[in-house]
Design a protein around this motif. Structure first.
Motif, short mmCIF file in Angstrom:
data_model
loop_
_atom_site.label_atom_id
_atom_site.label_comp_id
_atom_site.label_asym_id
_atom_site.label_seq_id
_atom_site.Cartn_x
_atom_site.Cartn_y
_atom_site.Cartn_z
N SER A 30 12.12 37.88 23.21
CA SER A 30 10.75 38.09 23.43
C SER A 30 10.31 36.81 24.31
CB SER A 30 10.00 37.65 22.02
OG SER A 30 8.64 37.70 21.93
N TYR A 31 10.87 35.88 24.06
CA TYR A 31 10.60 34.63 25.07
C TYR A 31 10.93 34.98 26.65
CZ TYR A 31 11.26 30.08 27.72
OH TYR A 31 10.84 29.14 28.69
N LEU A 32 12.25 35.81 26.90
CA LEU A 32 12.37 36.14 28.05
C LEU A 32 11.59 37.20 28.63
CD1 LEU A 32 16.39 36.22 27.95
CD2 LEU A 32 14.85 34.52 29.24
N LEU A 33 10.89 38.00 27.94
CA LEU A 33 10.14 39.13 28.29
C LEU A 33 8.84 38.67 28.50
CD1 LEU A 33 10.19 42.34 28.05
CD2 LEU A 33 9.25 42.31 25.78
N ARG A 34 8.39 37.49 27.87
CA ARG A 34 6.79 36.77 28.10
C ARG A 34 6.91 36.08 29.34
NH1 ARG A 34 5.01 34.63 22.90
NH2 ARG A 34 6.03 36.37 22.04
N SER A 35 8.30 35.65 29.86
CA SER A 35 8.39 34.69 30.80
C SER A 35 8.80 35.88 31.97
CB SER A 35 9.54 33.80 30.71
OG SER A 35 9.43 32.95 29.64
N LEU A 36 8.77 35.28 33.32
CA LEU A 36 9.03 35.81 34.54
C LEU A 36 10.25 35.74 35.21
CD1 LEU A 36 5.50 35.00 36.05
CD2 LEU A 36 5.87 37.02 34.50
N THR A 37 10.65 36.90 35.79
CA THR A 37 11.63 36.68 36.83
C THR A 37 11.19 36.47 38.05
OG1 THR A 37 11.94 38.99 37.20
CG2 THR A 37 12.98 38.23 35.34
N PRO A 38 12.00 35.62 39.00
CA PRO A 38 11.73 35.32 40.17
C PRO A 38 11.17 36.74 40.94
CG PRO A 38 13.69 34.36 39.99
CD PRO A 38 13.51 35.07 38.67
N ALA A 39 11.74 37.98 40.86
CA ALA A 39 11.28 39.24 41.40
C ALA A 39 9.68 39.47 40.79
CB ALA A 39 12.25 40.35 41.02
N GLN A 40 9.47 39.28 39.61
CA GLN A 40 8.25 39.58 38.79
C GLN A 40 7.45 38.29 39.56
OE1 GLN A 40 9.58 39.23 34.85
NE2 GLN A 40 9.60 41.43 34.53
N LEU A 41 7.76 37.37 39.74
CA LEU A 41 6.82 36.26 39.94
C LEU A 41 6.11 36.77 41.50
CD1 LEU A 41 5.15 33.65 39.68
CD2 LEU A 41 7.56 32.59 40.21
N ASP A 42 7.22 37.10 42.30
CA ASP A 42 6.84 37.30 43.74
C ASP A 42 5.97 38.39 43.80
OD1 ASP A 42 8.27 35.19 44.52
OD2 ASP A 42 10.26 36.40 45.13
N ALA A 43 6.22 39.57 42.93
CA ALA A 43 5.36 40.89 42.97
C ALA A 43 4.04 40.43 42.35
CB ALA A 43 6.12 41.71 42.17
N ASP A 48 -4.18 30.68 30.32
CA ASP A 48 -2.74 30.60 30.04
C ASP A 48 -2.04 30.49 31.41
OD1 ASP A 48 -3.10 30.82 27.14
OD2 ASP A 48 -3.32 32.94 27.37
N MET A 49 -1.11 29.44 31.33
CA MET A 49 -0.17 29.36 32.63
C MET A 49 1.04 29.73 32.32
SD MET A 49 -2.38 27.51 34.41
CE MET A 49 -1.33 26.82 35.74
N THR A 50 1.63 30.51 33.46
CA THR A 50 2.93 31.09 33.22
C THR A 50 3.86 30.69 34.34
OG1 THR A 50 4.11 33.00 32.63
CG2 THR A 50 2.42 32.96 34.40
N GLY A 51 5.20 31.25 34.25
CA GLY A 51 6.17 30.95 35.29
C GLY A 51 7.50 31.13 34.94
N LEU A 52 8.47 30.67 35.38
CA LEU A 52 10.02 30.90 34.82
C LEU A 52 10.22 30.17 33.95
CD1 LEU A 52 11.69 30.31 38.62
CD2 LEU A 52 10.47 32.68 37.65
N PRO A 53 11.39 30.82 33.06
CA PRO A 53 11.63 30.27 31.69
C PRO A 53 12.69 29.05 31.89
CG PRO A 53 13.13 32.26 32.34
CD PRO A 53 12.28 32.21 33.56
N ALA A 54 12.85 28.27 30.60
CA ALA A 54 13.85 27.35 30.86
C ALA A 54 14.17 27.00 29.47
CB ALA A 54 13.27 25.98 31.44
#
Length: 389
Positions: free
Chosen positions: A247-260, A124-130
């Motif tokens: 739910s969509y926002l919860l399963r996507s990542l914030t910039p801070a979550q992505l960096d960590a 599964d691929m992930t990243g920031l929401p849009a």
């Protein structure tokens, strides 16, 4: 070697062109595609692609979650009508790639037909929401979170493996393309294998539409009932409750979550699809009421906590049941062991008794032989005496 891919699609206009172009570049010879009554422009894109590639476009407008029967039909036609040596049954959000070979076609050329069928790992691929957009330049991270982490954000688990198979008549493909009726008699080595890069939620617009389409299709198919924990139906309930965006926002990542997560090794960059510069829809930024989302996210987090607590309680009960079973089995084993020891003692006593009886019997036989010999000698002497007289 002919490699044929099948696919059933519905409302995948944001990604379908990129997906088709990618797989023809990877050496797929023919694609059998059934359009399931799309209304977002997918049909028109496929018609255009069919004029440029070996795409066989079919139509099935019924929305009744009939993927298994539809893909089974195409998988059989891949062999009987298109001479497939190998068949891939794919989804529109999947991009199949080799691990070491130049293309998936080159990889399949090395696989012996004796494999029959085998599973292919799905990443599964992930990243920031849009708000909208294909996201192939945005969703460039492999999601390596643990199952526990995924459940904390409302996801049951990572995607299940897909199944590929040799071309054959009579094959049956299960719902979801995760299993086929052809037995697996081998699998490629890690170095020779292929994998799937999966883009299941590319934007809020795509995710909401996907959930709504799947939920309504299940509602119209009373004989095809998913399990209570089926992710599509859970998401559909959230949609009807007005909580799906959270739910969509919860399963996507914030910039801070992505960096960590990158620092912790939870998200690993994977840029091969982005590097292909495939046709795609541009991303639009997602706007939402942050204060409203905070409350919804807290509610979802509480729900997930309750679900995890229930799961933990169920696990504790299962452990207690297993422990009780093991302890009960242990007591039964101990009782049986003691009974066997008692029986062994009785047998040993009986053997000793029989040994004593055998010794006595042998002594008696020896005594009988001695007395019989004496009697015979006396008789011979008497006969000899009478003859002399």
């Amino acid at each position: 070697m002919r490699l044929v891919m099948t696919m059933m699609v519905r409302d995948e206009a944001d990604v379908i062109e990129a997906m088709v172009e990618h797989h023809f570049a990877q050496g797929v010879d023919t694609m059998l595609i059934t359009d399931n009554g799309s209304i977002d422009g997918t049909t028109e894109i496929l018609e255009r692609l069919a004029s440029a590639h070996d795409v066989v476009l079919m139509h099935d407008p019924v929305h009744a979650k009939q993927q298994s029967s539809c893909v089974t039909r195409m998988a059989n036609e891949a062999y009987t009508e298109h001479g497939a040596d190998w068949v891939i049954n794919a989804d529109a959000d999947e991009f199949w790639v080799p691990r070491a070979h130049d293309s998936i076609h080159a990889a399949f050329e090395t696989y012996p037909r004796e494999f029959g069928a085998f599973e292919v790992h799905v990443e599964d691929m992930t990243g920031l929401p849009a708000a909208r957009g294909t996201g192939l330049e945005r969703l460039i991270y492999r999601d390596l979170r643990s199952t526990a982490m995924l459940r904390g954000v409302g996801l049951r688990d990572h995607s299940a493996a897909d199944a590929v198979h040799i071309g054959a008549s009579g094959v049956v493909v299960a719902q979801g393309n995760h299993a086929v009726s052809i037995p697996s008699c081998g699998t490629p080595s890690a170095a020779e294998s292929i994998e799937v890069l999966h883009f299941p939620w590319r934007s809020w617009d795509q995710f909401r539409r996907k959930v709504e389409n799947a939920g309504k299709a299940y509602e119209s198919s009373p004989d095809l009932v998913p399990s209570p924990n089926h992710h599509g139906m859970r998401d559909y309930r959230l949609l009807k409750e007005g909580r799906l965006l959270a739910s969509y926002l919860l399963r996507s990542l914030t910039p801070a979550q992505l960096d960590a997560g990158i620092a912790d090794g939870l998200y690993v960059e994977e840029t091969r699809i982005r590097a292909e510069k495939l046709p795609q829809q541009a991303d639009d930024e997602l706007e939402y009421d942050a204060s409203e989302m905070v409350d919804l996210l807290r509610g979802l987090a509480a729900t997930q906590g309750e679900r995890l607590a229930a799961t933990a309680a169920d696990a504790d009960q299962r452990f207690a049941d297993a422990k009780a079973y093991i302890e009960g089995a242990g007591r039964e084993w101990q009782a049986e062991r003691e009974a066997l020891h008692e029986r062994a003692d009785r047998l040993a006593q009986r053997v000793e008794q029989l040994s004593d009886e055998l010794v006595a019997t042998r002594a008696a036989l020896e005594g009988l032989r001695g007395r019989r010999s004496v009697r015979i000698v006396d008789a011979v002497n008497r006969v000899a005496t009478r003859r002399r007289a």
